[in-house]
Design a protein around this motif. Sequence first.
Motif, PDB file in Angstrom:
ATOM      1  N   ALA A 160     -67.883  22.993  25.699  1.00  0.00           N
ATOM      2  CA  ALA A 160     -68.649  24.170  26.121  1.00  0.00           C
ATOM      3  C   ALA A 160     -67.731  25.178  26.793  1.00  0.00           C
ATOM      4  O   ALA A 160     -66.880  24.805  27.595  1.00  0.00           O
ATOM      5  N   PRO A 161     -67.904  26.477  26.496  1.00  0.00           N
ATOM      6  CA  PRO A 161     -67.036  27.477  27.105  1.00  0.00           C
ATOM      7  C   PRO A 161     -67.329  27.741  28.579  1.00  0.00           C
ATOM      8  O   PRO A 161     -66.425  27.988  29.342  1.00  0.00           O
ATOM      9  N   ALA A 162     -68.606  27.689  28.981  1.00  0.00           N
ATOM     10  CA  ALA A 162     -68.934  28.078  30.354  1.00  0.00           C
ATOM     11  C   ALA A 162     -69.563  26.931  31.131  1.00  0.00           C
ATOM     12  O   ALA A 162     -69.062  26.500  32.146  1.00  0.00           O
ATOM     13  N   SER A 163     -70.694  26.441  30.656  1.00  0.00           N
ATOM     14  CA  SER A 163     -71.380  25.365  31.373  1.00  0.00           C
ATOM     15  C   SER A 163     -70.922  24.042  30.802  1.00  0.00           C
ATOM     16  O   SER A 163     -70.833  23.907  29.625  1.00  0.00           O
ATOM     17  N   GLY A 164     -70.672  23.079  31.601  1.00  0.00           N
ATOM     18  CA  GLY A 164     -70.109  21.813  31.153  1.00  0.00           C
ATOM     19  C   GLY A 164     -70.934  21.040  30.152  1.00  0.00           C
ATOM     20  O   GLY A 164     -71.686  21.595  29.378  1.00  0.00           O
ATOM     21  N   THR A 182     -72.339  25.507  22.843  1.00  0.00           N
ATOM     22  CA  THR A 182     -71.022  26.064  22.615  1.00  0.00           C
ATOM     23  C   THR A 182     -70.974  26.801  21.280  1.00  0.00           C
ATOM     24  O   THR A 182     -71.991  26.974  20.626  1.00  0.00           O
ATOM     25  N   TYR A 183     -69.787  27.198  20.899  1.00  0.00           N
ATOM     26  CA  TYR A 183     -69.583  27.812  19.593  1.00  0.00           C
ATOM     27  C   TYR A 183     -69.883  26.789  18.506  1.00  0.00           C
ATOM     28  O   TYR A 183     -69.521  25.614  18.639  1.00  0.00           O
ATOM     29  N   MET A 208     -72.796  34.011  20.008  1.00  0.00           N
ATOM     30  CA  MET A 208     -72.105  32.947  19.272  1.00  0.00           C
ATOM     31  C   MET A 208     -71.518  31.895  20.206  1.00  0.00           C
ATOM     32  O   MET A 208     -71.346  30.747  19.817  1.00  0.00           O
ATOM     33  N   TYR A 209     -71.245  32.253  21.453  1.00  0.00           N
ATOM     34  CA  TYR A 209     -70.625  31.339  22.395  1.00  0.00           C
ATOM     35  C   TYR A 209     -71.536  30.184  22.816  1.00  0.00           C
ATOM     36  O   TYR A 209     -71.057  29.184  23.348  1.00  0.00           O
TER      37      TYR A 209
END
Length: 191
Positions: free
Chosen positions: A173-177, A162-163, A144-145
């Motif tokens: 985005a949670p991890a990658s920009g 992202t979610y 889901m992220y």
Amino acid sequence: MMQSKILLGLLAGSAVLTHSPNLFARDIKINEAVVDPHYDWNGDGSITPSDEWFELYNPRDTPFNLFGIELHLVDTTPEGLSLTNYGQIEPRSYLVISNPEGMQNNDGRLELYDVIRGEYIDGFSYGDWSGNDFGIPDGNAHGMYDESLSRFRDGENNFAKTYATQGQQNIPAPASGLVGLLGLGALRRRR
């Protein structure tokens, strides 16, 4: 005199038939896409291609009439969808198109058209699809992220995996920009 009134009536009638109600159609954006769902968006108890969806965003202060607007889903199983029956998108609001025809691929292109005016409104290629000169990631999700290809901020020319935020403001985005787009104008000129 009678002939000129008839001619004016005919001209006015044809203008009504060919006039799009959206003078600022290019403001409308394909804002978010989920082509590899990891959540049961339709609530049927299972996660399947019927949970795919797309979101449009109206950043304007006035409603956007969808009369004559079409969404084209371009991949190995291309589909077109008339949005006329959806009515309109309220100001600064979203329209979610759930379970579109066909099965969307992880690589493809989304295009929005005003078919009455014959104008391209918005679109982008993602993944390995032709025309993805800006590196927008594919739609393949691992959870889901990273389920959604989303503009961040809403309506802007940056994309993030992202979610999903169906019908709500997109999140970063949670991890990658972000994948910055230097301008969708380059995509428009290539068509």
